[in-house]
Design an enzyme around this catalytic site. Structure first.
Site, PDB file in Angstrom:
ATOM      1  CG  ASP A 243     -12.992  -1.496  -1.166  1.00 12.38           C
ATOM      2  OD1 ASP A 243     -12.369  -2.959  -1.709  1.00 12.38           O
ATOM      3  OD2 ASP A 243     -12.371  -0.798  -1.797  1.00 12.38           O
TER       4      ASP A 243
ATOM      5  CG  ASP B 209      -1.952  -1.030   1.049  1.00 13.66           C
ATOM      6  OD1 ASP B 209      -1.931  -1.730   0.331  1.00 13.66           O
ATOM      7  OD2 ASP B 209      -2.938  -0.872   2.254  1.00 13.66           O
TER       8      ASP B 209
END
Length: 247
Positions: free
Chosen positions: A129, A8
């Site tokens: 998500d 990330d």
């Protein structure tokens, strides 16, 4: 089951968030390309990259770092975060990214995702998500009224590579995946499902593999050492061979 070590990116660094909260950031490395090489050296045959700055800004941001990662390793990379136009897709594919994850734009315009999948067959991944089963967007800053499974159903007939299902409540919390919702997604659509969020021990990976999921993204557990990548890869590959020979 394929294993995707997660990298990330925030401000050019390799970080992890808790539940998608940008204020709960842990920096693991100032050199994401070195981290990528580390995971590949331990056996990773693919990587999952997330442009957290891009997710928040609505356009890819960490291009320099992503290009360095792609150049540093000889395995395909999957990228999500802020990819919301065809120009964005052309940009990230130009960086050498193999698969592009589309999330926010998918909720806004599912038909566009289908068209992009037709244009780039097997290179578009649907990013779902979810918070409490409903789709979250804008870098997880907003929650919609659309069920995660309903969104996936709208695009499942397109030549998508996979769907990444992330339970935000589990992400970065080291508390285990949401197996129930993953099973619900897997039963709802024919698209290969990649689990994301919550994996913190080898038993979690084994359970996901037993569910015959297509893949599993592992982040914080690898960085904090509660999951050993080499061991997980060896185990899942052995399981795959056993399933193939017994079937």
């Amino acid at each position: 089951m394929f294993i995707y070590p997660a990298i990330d990116l925030l401000g050019g660094k390799c970080v992890r968030l808790r539940q998608g909260d940008y204020s709960q950031e842990t920096v693991f490395s100032d050199d994401p390309a070195a981290v990528a090489k580390q995971w590949v050296a331990r056996g990773a045959d693919r990587l999952h990259l997330v442009d957290l700055d891009g997710a928040k800004a609505g356009k890819p941001i960490n291009g320099d770092v992503i290009r360095r990662i792609v150049s540093a390793v000889d395995v395909p990379c999957q990228l999500g975060g802020g990819i919301r136009s065809e120009a964005d897709l052309e940009t990230v594919f130009g960086w050498g990214v193999r698969w592009a994850v589309l999330g926010t734009r998918a909720l806004q315009e599912p038909g566009w995702v289908c068209r992009m999948a037709d244009r780039y067959p097997a290179r578009i991944v649907l990013g779902v998500d979810a918070r409490n089963g409903f789709v979250a967007t804008e870098g997880w800053l907003s929650t919609s009224a659309t069920k995660a499974t309903d969104l996936a159903k709208q695009v499942e007939k397109s030549p998508l590579a996979a769907v990444v299902y992330t339970d935000i409540a589990k992400d970065g919390m080291m508390s285990g995946p949401n197996f129930e919702q993953l099973a619900e997604m897997q039963a709802a659509v024919a698209i290969p499902v990649i689990a994301s969020g919550g994996v913190s021990e080898h038993a979690h990976v084994a359970k996901l593999s037993a569910m015959n999921l297509f893949g599993c993204i592992i982040g914080r557990a690898l960085y904090e050492g509660t999951v050993d990548l080499s061991l997980v890869l060896a185990t899942t590959r052995t399981d795959a061979v056993q399933k193939a020979t017994s079937g």
